[in-house]
Design an enzyme around this catalytic site. Structure first.
Site, PDB file in Angstrom:
ATOM      1  NE  ARG A  37      50.562   4.554 -23.291  1.00 15.28           N
ATOM      2  CZ  ARG A  37      49.372   5.099 -23.095  1.00 15.28           C
ATOM      3  NH1 ARG A  37      49.113   6.305 -23.540  1.00 15.28           N
ATOM      4  NH2 ARG A  37      48.435   4.425 -22.457  1.00 15.28           N
ATOM      5  CE  LYS A 202      41.427   8.500 -20.036  1.00 21.09           C
ATOM      6  NZ  LYS A 202      42.395   7.609 -20.704  1.00 21.09           N
ATOM      7  N   GLY A 360      48.359   4.831 -18.887  1.00 22.01           N
ATOM      8  CA  GLY A 360      49.360   5.834 -19.225  1.00 22.01           C
ATOM      9  C   GLY A 360      49.740   6.687 -18.032  1.00 22.01           C
ATOM     10  N   GLY A 384      42.928   1.400 -20.279  1.00 21.10           N
ATOM     11  CA  GLY A 384      41.608   0.991 -20.746  1.00 21.10           C
ATOM     12  C   GLY A 384      41.654  -0.351 -21.453  1.00 21.10           C
TER      13      GLY A 384
END
Ligand code: ADP
Ligand code: MG
Length: 404
Positions: A37, A202, A360, A384
């Site tokens: 990132r 998640k 990520g 997401g």
């Protein structure tokens, strides 16, 4: 309408430009384990430096509770950014306090300053709009213009992603632009078969995506933590594996709808079950309907998909023309539970068409497992955000930049 670009901000030489990046990298003992990132944010920052802008970088890291917490400091990220830019990068030990103000004031043309973690301030993620607006106002005080380039957070209505962009002339950076180019290819007439692979931890975040993906895809492969809610929905016991008991009914609904639509939801037939959550834990492969019949009984933890499932997933992926993958298949951080993720990553590198890895941890996983970025069609910095875009949702961080 499309995104406003940096050009729309006019000449930026000598201007103070606050750039919202997503520098939320995985850290272990203060060391960055995947700098993807940070690297992805470099082109925009270089473009601004070249113009002679005074560049003020803001980002979040992890999920601190709205107060300073040393383990989520952006200091190591600022240091890495300096290496990648091959230029000095200043760092402020607060976000909008005295240190930040002083360093912003001292910033020269073409220089770069990183402010401390946005989420050390409760206003950043507050549910209360006036609180967000107030914090955004403090950030805006540093800015003549704002560039939004944190693709990983554009699905969040947070102060630096939304209210800040309203407060000053704002535009999308080059990373957001590049990410949307690829996602457009996934949404507008994707070549078929189109397969989406979902995993990760998640679970409740990602289950919701399935309802929206069912009308769009040919096949969904389910691994990672969410697979156990599916197995439970089929009436199987899952030991002490991750389980969202309150989602079982929802998942039953998805299975029924998929059957009606002719979409294939492919579930694991075997899983790797461990005695405990550690790299040296005893572990065995069990059939998906016999997780509690291992020596570990009801305390067994499903930490990866099994080899039979890996082979089936890999075959489905390789015969697809479009593949989007979000979420590791298992706890890849621990070597004994990385095989499923490895197999899926390997299969993606053989797709004759468009293969996209998003998220990520998923991006970190493929790099940690030794795959070069260029073996995939695209590695997205946002999990997401990508998923919500594919769902067709309106993302606040893009709408505020003119996207419709
Ligand atoms: P991404 O960041 O790619 O969107 P997530 O954040 O949803 O992915 O999930 C990543 C995490 O999921 C990894 O840390 C991995 O260890 C964890 N994970 C994968 N499978 C399991 C499992 N069976 N049980 C617990 N955690 C899992
Ligand atoms: Mg993650």
């Amino acid at each position: 309408m499309t995104l406003r670009t940096i050009d729309s901000l006019g000449p930026l030489a000598g201007k103070r430009v606050v750039v919202r990046c997503d520098l939320n990298v995985p850290l272990r003992d203060g060391v960055i384990t995947d700098d993807g990132r940070v690297r992805a944010s470099v082109p925009t920052l270089e473009a601004l430096v070249r113009q002679g802008a005074r560049v003020i970088v803001v980002s979040h890291l992890g999920r601190p509770e709205g107060a300073p917490d040393a383990k989520y400091s952006l200091a190591p990220v600022a240091a890495r950014l300096g290496e990648l830019l091959d230029a000095p990068v200043a760092f402020a030990t607060d976000t909008v306090g005295a240190d930040a103000s002083g360093k912003v004031a001292a910033l020269g043309d073409g220089e770069v300053l990183v402010l401390e973690n946005l989420r050390f301030n409760p206003g950043e993620t507050s549910k209360n709009e006036p609180e967000r607006t107030a914090f955004a106002g403090e950030l805006a005080a540093f800015a003549d213009a704002v560039v939004s380039d944190g693709f990983g957070v554009v699905h969040r209505k947070q102060a630096s992603v939304y209210e800040l962009e309203l407060a000053r002339p704002s535009a999308a950076g080059l990373l957001i632009d590049a990410e949307l180019d690829v996602l457009d290819r996934l949404t507008e007439k994707p070549e078929r078969p189109y397969t989406v692979v979902l995993g990760g931890s998640k679970v409740s975040d990602k289950l919701g995506v399935i309802a929206h993906l069912l009308p769009r895809v040919d096949r969904l492969l389910i691994g990672g933590g969410m697979l156990f809610t599916f197995l439970a929905a089929q009436g199987h016991k899952v030991g002490s594996s991750l389980l969202e008991a309150d989602q079982i009914e929802t998942v039953r609904g998805y299975l029924a709808e998929a059957a009606e639509r002719g979409v294939d939801i492919v579930l694991p037939t075997d899983v790797v079950v461990a005695a405990s959550f550690s790299a040296d834990a005893e572990h065995v492969t069990a059939a998906a309907d016999a997780i509690e019949q291992t020596p570990f009984g009801a305390s067994g933890l499903g930490l990866d998909i099994g080899p039979e499932t890996s082979a089936v997933f890999a075959a489905h992926i390789r015969e697809s023309k479009t593949v989007f993958w979000n979420g590791p298949m298992g706890v890849f951080e621990l070597a004994p539970f990385a095989a499923g993720t490895q197999a899926v990553a390997e299969a993606l590198t053989h797709v004759d068409g468009l293969s996209v890895v998003g998220g990520g941890d998923s991006a970190a996983a493929v790099r940690q497992l030794g795959f070069d970025d260029d073996r995939f069609g695209h590695i997205s910095t946002g999990g997401g955000a990508s998923l919500e875009f594919l769902e067709g949702k309106k993302l606040p961080g893009l709408e505020v930049l003119g996207w419709q």
